[in-house]
Design an enzyme around this catalytic site. Structure first.
Site, PDB file in Angstrom:
ATOM      1  CE1 TYR A 284       1.100   4.080  -8.828  1.00 46.32           C
ATOM      2  CE2 TYR A 284      -1.218   3.684  -8.385  1.00 46.32           C
ATOM      3  CZ  TYR A 284       0.081   3.779  -7.939  1.00 46.32           C
ATOM      4  OH  TYR A 284       0.354   3.590  -6.619  1.00 46.32           O
TER       5      TYR A 284
ATOM      6  CG  LEU B   3      -0.069 -10.095  -1.161  1.00 45.55           C
ATOM      7  CD1 LEU B   3      -0.784 -10.637  -2.401  1.00 45.55           C
ATOM      8  CD2 LEU B   3      -0.059 -11.139  -0.063  1.00 45.55           C
TER       9      LEU B   3
END
Length: 345
Positions: free
Chosen positions: A53, A235
């Site tokens: 990341y 989501l």
């Protein structure tokens, strides 16, 4: 905030986990610190990151997320927090992470753990996860499993032996999987028991209203092996908020990183999202609240990983804790699922 035991570990994790993959690209170090402070103040004790990341992976930003968390972590009461990170597996991309021979073998694991510990500025990692398997599997919405794509792989027993030594040394506490399959979960657990090696306690896989594949077979494998699900992408990369129904929103992750959208640009995806958004509005909920409350309601979910680029998004996501879906709403959700089953697996 409720807390649940993660698998057969001693970790009691908050039912919401703070995901951090935007730190270092979309979020500054000040943004990160503010989000982390707010999340902890709301009862979150579980923070998830990865050595690769922020996303999308780039040589110039790799490791920034862990560094940002480390800057914040040294000012916290470390034993009150559960920090999870991940080791990148084999891929033709990300060559800047330990070069081309990126495997789940002893040299790679040792270096990855030491590098993460340094960036996180901590002496130990609570949950260390294999970001994706060392062996070939169909990943991230790719087509069906193809045996012709199989490659040489580090035996699972050997991987477990490596992690056993790191646990013994105190560098990591528990081992987890990510983007795994039912066969992988069962094999890791069977070999650990057979050989007296540390057993995996968690799996981090995608699960959301438009991707319920986990509940078909993996839920059974994880139930009987006592492996807790850490659901990522609840989501659906933002699509379940409904914000893209009239076109891709500028400065959203879909707009900034169109390659990621391929997983969601599939038949019936928008139709399913529109139907779920209608359910949310009918019951005076935001689409995000509905989507997150649904994931949290599943019996096999230990913690739901949320991520946000703004404080407003983070607060809305956490407001889903106030939502309990009744049987009528769940029946409406299942009716949509029957029409559009798993459009984005």
């Amino acid at each position: 905030m409720q807390y649940k035991k993660l698998g057969d570990s001693e970790l009691l994790v908050s039912e919401i986990c703070l995901g951090t993959m935007t730190y270092g690209h979309q979020n500054t170090i000040d943004d990160a610190s503010q989000q982390l402070d707010y999340a902890v103040a709301q009862g979150i004790n579980f923070i998830d990151t990865a050595e690769m990341y922020p996303v999308p992976g780039r040589a110039e930003t790799q490791g920034k997320t862990e560094e940002y968390i480390g800057e914040w972590l040294v000012q916290q009461q470390r034993d009150q927090l559960i920090i999870a990170t991940k080791i990148a597996g084999p891929t033709s991309r990300l060559s800047w992470i330990r070069g081309e021979k990126r495997r789940i073998d002893r040299p790679n694991v040792k270096q990855a753990v030491e590098d993460s510990l340094k960036r996180l500025r901590t002496d130990y990692i609570d949950l260390y996860q294999i970001h994706w398997p060392d062996r070939y599997v169909s990943l991230f919405g790719a087509p069906d499993y193809d045996p012709t794509q199989e490659r040489d792989t580090i035996p699972i027993a050997e991987q477990l032996e490596i992690f056993a030594d790191l646990i013994k040394a105190g560098q990591i506490r528990y081992l987890g999987l990510s983007n795994e399959t039912p066969w992988g979960v069962c094999e890791f657990c069977h070999l650990a028991k057979q050989l007296g090696l540390p057993k995996v306690v968690s799996i981090q896989n995608a699960f959301n209203l438009i991707n319920r594949v986990f509940q078909i077979h993996l839920a059974e494998a994880c139930r009987f092996n006592n492996v807790g699900l850490l659901s990522y992408s609840p989501l659906g990369f933002g699509v379940l908020t409904g914000k893209h129904l009239n076109g891709t929103v500028e400065q959203s992750r879909m707009a900034l990183f169109p390659g990621f959208g391929q997983r969601y640009d599939k038949t019936n995806m928008m139709e399913a999202v529109r139907a779920y958004v209608e359910i949310a509005h009918k019951h005076n909920l935001t689409p995000a609240q509905l989507a997150l409350a649904f994931v949290r309601s599943r019996w096999f979910v230990t913690s739901t990983i949320i991520g946000a680029t703004t404080m407003g998004q983070l607060k809305e996501n956490l407001s889903s804790l106030e939502v309990t879906l009744d049987k009528d709403i769940l029946a409406e959700i299942d009716a949509v699922y029957a029409r559009y089953p798993n459009p984005t697996p």
